[in-house]
Write a protein that holds these residues in place. Sequence first.
Motif, PDB file in Angstrom:
ATOM      1  N   CYS A  46      -8.461  -6.732  10.933  1.00  0.00           N
ATOM      2  CA  CYS A  46      -8.416  -7.473   9.542  1.00  0.00           C
ATOM      3  C   CYS A  46      -8.990  -8.861   9.542  1.00  0.00           C
TER       4      CYS A  46
ATOM      5  N   CYS B 133     -11.998  -1.532   2.606  1.00  0.00           N
ATOM      6  CA  CYS B 133     -11.340  -2.249   3.504  1.00  0.00           C
ATOM      7  C   CYS B 133     -12.136  -2.516   4.792  1.00  0.00           C
TER       8      CYS B 133
ATOM      9  N   MET C  28     -11.420  -6.028  -2.097  1.00  0.00           N
ATOM     10  CA  MET C  28     -10.345  -5.813  -3.159  1.00  0.00           C
ATOM     11  C   MET C  28     -10.750  -6.512  -4.601  1.00  0.00           C
TER      12      MET C  28
ATOM     13  N   VAL D  45      -7.861  -0.718  -3.203  1.00  0.00           N
ATOM     14  CA  VAL D  45      -8.913  -0.309  -2.422  1.00  0.00           C
ATOM     15  C   VAL D  45      -8.852   1.125  -1.960  1.00  0.00           C
TER      16      VAL D  45
ATOM     17  N   CYS E 151      -9.076 -11.222   0.253  1.00  0.00           N
ATOM     18  CA  CYS E 151      -9.924 -10.014   0.422  1.00  0.00           C
ATOM     19  C   CYS E 151     -10.812  -9.608  -0.473  1.00  0.00           C
TER      20      CYS E 151
ATOM     21  N   SER F 270       0.741  -1.078   0.088  1.00  0.00           N
ATOM     22  CA  SER F 270      -0.072  -0.084   0.009  1.00  0.00           C
ATOM     23  C   SER F 270       0.900   1.169   0.116  1.00  0.00           C
TER      24      SER F 270
ATOM     25  N   ASN G  36      -3.590   1.542   6.966  1.00  0.00           N
ATOM     26  CA  ASN G  36      -5.065   1.240   6.474  1.00  0.00           C
ATOM     27  C   ASN G  36      -6.103   1.899   7.071  1.00  0.00           C
TER      28      ASN G  36
END
Length: 381
Positions: free
Chosen positions: A275, A147, A376, A121, A373, A100, A181
């Motif tokens: 997460c 996310c 995503m 994302v 994910c 990221s 994030n």
Amino acid sequence: MFNQTTAYQPQASQMFITPSMSICQSDYPLDWYQPEFIPYAEEYLALPDRKLTTILKWMTPYMQQAFKHFDNQLLLLAHYYMGGDIVRLVEQFQGQIGDSYQLALMAANNPQKSVIIESAVHFMAESISILAQPHQQVFITNPKSGCTMEMMAKDFMVEPAFEDLNARFGAENILPVCYMNTSGRLKAMTGAQGGAVCTSSNVKQIFQWARAQNKKILFIPDQHMGENVAYWLGIKNIAYWPGGSAGAQYSLANQNAATLKQFDEAELILFSSFCAVHTHYQADMCEYWHNQGYVTIVHPECRNEVIRSARFSGSTAFIWDYVTQDTAGTKKYAIGTENHMVENLKQHCQALGISVVNLAEAPVKAGSVGCGCATMSRNDP
């Protein structure tokens, strides 16, 4: 803006396009697309199959027109968590793949590229935009691609924590640290109070800096990463602020004396969103692969019991580089992170003679195959 030490030049993957390679994303209803995308979506959905070779044949004329129109000012970016098929599509059109923060650096360090298209994302596109040069425009292929951890730590959910903790202890005694994030708004809130933004690569160093300030640290999010850093640095006193919508409703004024004592004594306060992808991994999966001669590497968003059992932990970029360079010299690695990333790494390493397995492939939990994910994956061709 950045010196050379922050530049990152990714390796092209060694995932070769084969006639049988298909897009892993499911087809979406037309009303999931932005109005401007619907004509292209209709063409895509009408293709006879989802083989990558078929899609490339359809996409190539459009991409050629785009590059001609933008006169080599177009830069395509995608995250490691995208399926290998999307990675290959992006690379096929001179795009780059990264973690990221790396994606943001790739844009900032390529000022000759004025149009940045990010396939990942929303918070990553925001981060790219924050660090982009003034003349660079940043677009995301699907604004609905988010996310879940970031969505469980929206600014309105976290704001009560700032307000209550500042009121009880004084803003000068609360040092916020937020994870990469998170949204741009949350990063701004953190910076406004003298805090810092960390990545999964430098989170330990940021915490060491924060501890030296002799303030209470408010970490937003990831709960599990915060617990892992506390484990690494020997932080014992931790208090928890609920994540998600519960965080927006939580108030210290409604807590009992025992809970308030936890906050009073806490060196670290964790905003408890996390997460979900990385909660699928278990410590006994590590032990299984150790017995098979594999080196285990997991992401620091995994639960602490997994971090304690794995040989190594690190960011997505760390995992990719460590394995592709066979740093341990074993040519056998079991990886605990997002499924698409592990599959991409597995395909890349086949040409290098390196065996890669998903940590969740250990036969210790019925039906466990890890987790991808899903948000995503909303980015399709």
